[in-house]
Design an enzyme around this catalytic site. Structure first.
Site, short mmCIF file in Angstrom:
data_model
loop_
_atom_site.label_atom_id
_atom_site.label_comp_id
_atom_site.label_asym_id
_atom_site.label_seq_id
_atom_site.Cartn_x
_atom_site.Cartn_y
_atom_site.Cartn_z
N LYS A 106 0.82 -1.22 0.00
CA LYS A 106 0.00 0.00 0.00
C LYS A 106 0.85 1.26 0.00
O LYS A 106 0.53 2.24 -0.67
CB LYS A 106 -0.95 0.00 1.19
CG LYS A 106 -0.24 0.02 2.54
CD LYS A 106 -1.01 -0.68 3.62
CE LYS A 106 -0.32 -1.98 3.93
NZ LYS A 106 -0.80 -2.70 5.08
N ILE A 137 -10.50 -8.53 2.21
CA ILE A 137 -11.80 -8.01 1.73
C ILE A 137 -11.70 -7.61 0.26
O ILE A 137 -10.88 -6.77 -0.09
CB ILE A 137 -12.24 -6.78 2.56
CG1 ILE A 137 -12.23 -7.11 4.05
CG2 ILE A 137 -13.62 -6.31 2.12
CD1 ILE A 137 -12.46 -5.90 4.94
N LYS A 206 -4.12 3.76 2.17
CA LYS A 206 -5.26 3.02 1.63
C LYS A 206 -6.32 3.98 1.08
O LYS A 206 -6.94 3.72 0.04
CB LYS A 206 -5.86 2.12 2.71
CG LYS A 206 -4.90 0.99 3.11
CD LYS A 206 -5.30 0.37 4.42
CE LYS A 206 -4.37 -0.78 4.81
NZ LYS A 206 -4.61 -1.26 6.17
N GLY A 305 -3.31 -9.78 8.46
CA GLY A 305 -2.95 -11.15 8.86
C GLY A 305 -2.45 -11.91 7.65
O GLY A 305 -2.85 -11.64 6.52
N1 LIG Z 1 1.04 -8.43 7.45
C1 LIG Z 1 -0.18 -8.07 7.08
O1 LIG Z 1 -1.17 -8.37 7.75
C2 LIG Z 1 -0.38 -7.31 5.79
C3 LIG Z 1 -1.68 -6.98 5.38
C4 LIG Z 1 -1.88 -6.31 4.17
C5 LIG Z 1 -0.78 -5.94 3.42
N2 LIG Z 1 0.48 -6.23 3.86
C6 LIG Z 1 1.61 -5.81 3.04
O2 LIG Z 1 2.32 -6.96 2.62
C7 LIG Z 1 3.70 -6.66 2.47
C8 LIG Z 1 4.52 -7.65 3.30
O3 LIG Z 1 4.13 -7.55 4.66
P1 LIG Z 1 4.58 -8.66 5.73
O4 LIG Z 1 3.78 -8.37 6.94
O5 LIG Z 1 4.54 -10.00 5.13
O6 LIG Z 1 6.10 -8.21 5.99
P2 LIG Z 1 7.25 -9.08 6.71
O7 LIG Z 1 6.66 -10.14 7.57
O8 LIG Z 1 8.16 -8.08 7.32
O9 LIG Z 1 8.00 -9.79 5.50
C9 LIG Z 1 8.85 -9.11 4.62
C10 LIG Z 1 9.61 -10.13 3.82
O10 LIG Z 1 10.43 -9.45 2.88
C11 LIG Z 1 11.77 -9.96 2.97
N3 LIG Z 1 12.68 -8.87 2.61
C12 LIG Z 1 12.89 -7.71 3.24
N4 LIG Z 1 13.79 -6.97 2.57
C13 LIG Z 1 14.16 -7.70 1.49
C14 LIG Z 1 15.06 -7.49 0.42
N5 LIG Z 1 15.74 -6.36 0.32
N6 LIG Z 1 15.18 -8.46 -0.53
C15 LIG Z 1 14.46 -9.60 -0.44
N7 LIG Z 1 13.59 -9.86 0.57
C16 LIG Z 1 13.43 -8.91 1.51
C17 LIG Z 1 11.93 -10.41 4.40
O11 LIG Z 1 12.97 -11.36 4.48
P3 LIG Z 1 13.31 -12.15 5.85
O12 LIG Z 1 12.18 -13.15 6.02
O13 LIG Z 1 14.59 -12.80 5.57
O14 LIG Z 1 13.34 -11.10 6.91
C18 LIG Z 1 10.55 -11.01 4.68
O15 LIG Z 1 10.51 -12.33 4.20
C19 LIG Z 1 3.85 -5.19 2.90
O16 LIG Z 1 3.77 -4.36 1.76
C20 LIG Z 1 2.62 -4.96 3.78
O17 LIG Z 1 2.21 -3.60 3.80
C21 LIG Z 1 0.70 -6.92 5.02
#
Ligand SMILES: NC(=O)c1ccc[n+]([C@@H]2O[C@H](COP(=O)([O-])OP(=O)(O)OC[C@H]3O[C@@H](n4cnc5c(N)ncnc54)[C@H](OP(=O)(O)O)[C@@H]3O)[C@@H](O)[C@H]2O)c1
Length: 429
Positions: A106, A137, A206, A305
């Site tokens: 986002k 959603i 958003k 989540g």
């Molecule tokens: N979490 C939610 O509920 C949610 C909901 C809606 C949208 N989102 C969106 O989804 C996206 C991911 O969120 P998340 O919660 O899954 O984040 P996260 O748990 O912090 O995961 C980020 C992932 O990216 C990897 N990463 C970070 N820097 C990197 C790089 N330079 N090169 C390659 N890999 C890299 C990390 O590697 P490591 O595993 O090795 O640290 C990790 O696997 C974001 O844009 C967030 O806004 C998340």
């Protein structure tokens, strides 16, 4: 069914990415049947290669995300790293090297959506991001496709689960803000640094995405007025209850009555308990859409989540893969309306203002005069006096934010006004 698989590069394998990988594996047969070809996880880019990742073939793991997107045989890049860089460069590189992109990012879409769409279009590729707004959603696709023949006038939503959890706690238990935040943190609903949520940055991103799609107009993060929820007090909830309302952090995207401009904003607001958004509890999200022909629509569900967000990512992945097989692309950016995005001062709504005043004759008349001088009409006034001090709660009729700001500035200059305890907008009526 085509037997040659479509190749997917997964960038990021954290909360969302690990669930995307899991569902791709466990639902492989269903996904293949729905797409018309198998999908194969061709590589997974992460930051820490030594971390154990259950269910993922270690030979797929790489720290070189750039090399993965440049392989040339990748059909779809799924970007779930988050943040601006390297995500932005990886997405544009993916287009240049022939892949379509599904993203949940986002922050990036709100900041650079137009440039990313342009890059997708220049390379005749898809850019899908259902997961970027309100997790599981379905919202982007309904706005972009199902409502493509209608005219959306308003999008009003709870798009951040952390803040809704905190406000719901304050409402249902009488807890103060800090106590509710501490509970949200202990239960894993708030991050160690909750700034992006509680200060409204996440919701503002958003709102920018939703407003852009709803009004066929480019709306950037900077165009969105933003106020966090850290100032909301138990006293505000008590006032809200007196009015038959509760308080929610709302993202509000509106078309002006003359149709020539739009506004987008995020701030705490009172909404009547009878409004469907008032009953959205805990960390749930809900978005209320009002349009000319459809009337009122409500979208409700888990807004974050790993698994719910992965559901939205997978939906996009299926759509993009189908497009790929048919040699088509889905809808790109639609910004043809190019409406003016007006500043907050132009927003017209109702206000609940709580003033600390001297408890003496004539104060009410003085205060009422200030409202009248600024063209803000008063709906109700409630006064409570004690020991020479009094609190005055004024609820206005609809007025512009600029008029209200002018009123409050003038009120602060009155000797009899000791302070402005709170100003809360009243929405959803
Ligand atoms: N979490 C939610 O509920 C949610 C909901 C809606 C949208 N989102 C969106 O989804 C996206 C991911 O969120 P998340 O919660 O899954 O984040 P996260 O748990 O912090 O995961 C980020 C992932 O990216 C990897 N990463 C970070 N820097 C990197 C790089 N330079 N090169 C390659 N890999 C890299 C990390 O590697 P490591 O595993 O090795 O640290 C990790 O696997 C974001 O844009 C967030 O806004 C998340």
């Amino acid at each position: 069914m085509r037997t040659r698989p479509l190749k997917v590069a997964l960038l990021g394998c954290g909360v969302v990415g690990s669930e995307v990988a899991r569902i791709m594996t466990t639902h492989a047969d269903d996904l293949a049947a729905r797409i018309g070809a198998p999908v194969e996880l061709a590589g997974v880019a992460v930051r820490r290669p030594s971390k154990v990742r259950e269910g993922i073939d270690p030979s797929l793991i790489t720290t070189d995300a750039t090399a993965l997107v440049k392989r040339g045989d990748i059909d779809v890049v799924v970007e779930v790293i988050g943040g601006i860089e390297p995500a932005r460069t990886l997405i544009t590189t993916a287009f240049e090297y022939g892949a379509s992109v599904v993203s949940a990012n986002k922050a990036l879409l709100a900041q650079d959506g137009a440039a990313l769409h342009a890059a997708a279009e220049a390379n005749d590729k898809d850019l899908y991001y259902e997961a970027a707004v309100a997790g599981a959603i379905p919202l982007i696709r309904p706005l972009r496709e199902s409502l493509a023949g209608d005219k959306v006038n308003r999008v009003l939503g709870i798009v951040n689960g952390t803040t809704n959890f905190i406000l719901d706690k304050m409402d249902s238990t009488g807890a103060g803000y800090q106590e509710a935040l501490d509970e949200a943190t202990a239960l894993g609903y708030a991050e160690a640094d909750p700034t992006a949520d509680i200060e409204g940055f996440d919701a503002a991103a958003k709102a920018a995405i939703l407003a852009g799609i709803a009004f066929h107009t480019r709306v950037r993060l900077d165009d969105v007025y933003r106020e966090g929820m850290t100032e909301v007090t138990a006293a505000d909830f008590a006032s809200a209850k007196n009015m038959g309302c509760t308080i929610k952090l709302l993202a509000i995207c509106e078309r002006a009555e003359d149709g020539a401009s739009v506004t987008a904003r995020v701030h705490p607001a009172m909404i009547p308990l009878t409004h469907p958004l008032a009953s959205v509890r805990g960390a749930y999200n809900a978005v209320f859409v009002e349009s000319d022909a459809s009337g009122q629509l409500m979208f409700y569900g888990p807004g974050a989540g790993g698994s719910p967000t992965a559901s939205a990512v997978l939906g996009d992945l299926v759509a993009v893969c189908r497009n790929r097989l048919s040699g088509a692309t889905g809808p790109g950016e639609s910004a043809y309306a190019a409406l003016t995005v007006s500043p907050m001062g132009d927003v017209v709504t109702r206000y609940h203002i709580s003033l600390d005043v001297a408890d003496k004759p004539g104060v009410l008349a003085q205060v009422a005069t200030v409202f009248a001088e600024h063209g803000v009409s008063i709906d109700t006034v409630r006064q409570q006096g004690k020991d020479g001090e009094a609190s005055l709660v004024v609820v206005t009729h609809r007025a512009s934010d600029a008029a209200l700001t002018g009123t409050v500035e003038a009120l602060r200059k009155l000797d009899t006004v000791r302070g402005v305890a709170s100003i809360m907008r009243v929405e959803g009526e």
